[in-house]
Write an enzyme that holds these catalytic residues in place. Structure first.
Site, PDB file in Angstrom:
ATOM      1  CG  ASP A 102      -1.916  -1.084   1.225  1.00 54.41           C
ATOM      2  OD1 ASP A 102      -2.216  -1.610   0.138  1.00 54.41           O
ATOM      3  OD2 ASP A 102      -2.408  -1.440   2.321  1.00 54.41           O
ATOM      4  CE1 TYR A 103       1.701   7.609  -2.397  1.00 55.60           C
ATOM      5  CE2 TYR A 103       0.350   8.456  -0.593  1.00 55.60           C
ATOM      6  CZ  TYR A 103       1.249   8.667  -1.632  1.00 55.60           C
ATOM      7  OH  TYR A 103       1.684   9.932  -1.897  1.00 55.60           O
TER       8      TYR A 103
END
Ligand code: URA
Length: 241
Positions: A102-103
């Site tokens: 994920d970011y």
């Protein structure tokens, strides 16, 4: 046969978009003939040259391990112009990340231009172990431990937790660090796992994939995998499939 711009891009000379510009601006010849249309197809036998210099296809495979920082996206490009994992690695090869973080997740991500290797790593039947450290907003209790041991149903499918260990508890801040090993690649799976138990993941980091660890890589740093590391990993995965 493949399109001329793809041939140029996969040689490592430049991106596909830049290759298109070169073609349209009369820089490219195929077997000595000027080609300025994008639909033109070539084979390995054709001699492609840019401004008179013959392109040699470089099929060398490369493998990188990156310690991904937060606020970097795990893809080759981003519509919102956010920094990508590709921006952090200096290479003329067209690499891509194997799987995603994920970011806001940090840690170990592998990047390569070897499609077979990427498929081996991602194929569910190979059950590649991935270890994460999650900082959660709470302290696990016996009930949670039992659920973790039994496996937890997430979106109608059971997630098996191969290993878990509470690494640290902060009673004052009411947070804990939990190490979790799974062999699944579902999106946001660790966050969903803790959400299911009633906790929020404040921070998440991946520290291991199969037998690969970050060793001393700091956030944003990367290294190329050695030939032996790649061979060992491929052997390990082939034994499983
Ligand atoms: N699980 C998550 O929730 N996020 C990741 O980035 C990786 C696994």
């Amino acid at each position: 046969m493949e399109r001329l711009q793809k041939f140029i891009a996969s040689s490592g000379y430049t991106s596909r978009r830049k290759a298109e510009e070169l073609i349209l601006n009369n820089h490219v010849t195929v077997n000595g003939n000027l080609i300025n249309e994008l639909g033109f197809k070539v084979s390995e036998k054709d001699i492609v040259a840019i401004d008179g210099k013959t392109i040699v296809k470089n099929n060398e495979k490369v493998y990188y391990i990156l310690n991904k920082p937060r606020q970097v996206i795990s893809s080759v490009s981003d519509n919102e112009k956010r920094k990508t994992v590709i921006d952090l690695i200096e290479t003329d090869k067209r690499i891509y990340p194997v799987g995603r973080l994920d970011y806001d997740t940090t840690g170990l991500i592998i990047l390569t231009n070897d499609g077979n290797f990427a498929n081996l790593l991602m194929h569910p039947k190979n059950k590649v172990y991935k270890t994460y450290i999650a900082k959660i907003d709470g302290i696990l209790n016996e009930n949670d431990f039992q659920k973790l041991r039994k496996g937890i149903v997430i979106e109608n499918r059971k997630l098996i937790i191969d290993h878990f260990k509470v690494k640290n508890i902060d009673k004052i801040k009411n947070t804990s660090l939990v190490e979790v090993t799974i062999h699944e690649g579902r999106n946001h799976i660790i966050k969903k796992l803790f959400e299911n138990l009633g906790y929020d993941v404040k921070k998440l980091s991946r520290i291991k994939v199969a037998n690969i660890t970050l060793n001393n890589l700091k956030s944003g740093e990367y290294r190329q995998m050695s030939n032996n590391e790649v061979k060992d990993l491929i052997n390990y995965l082939n034994k499983k499939s």
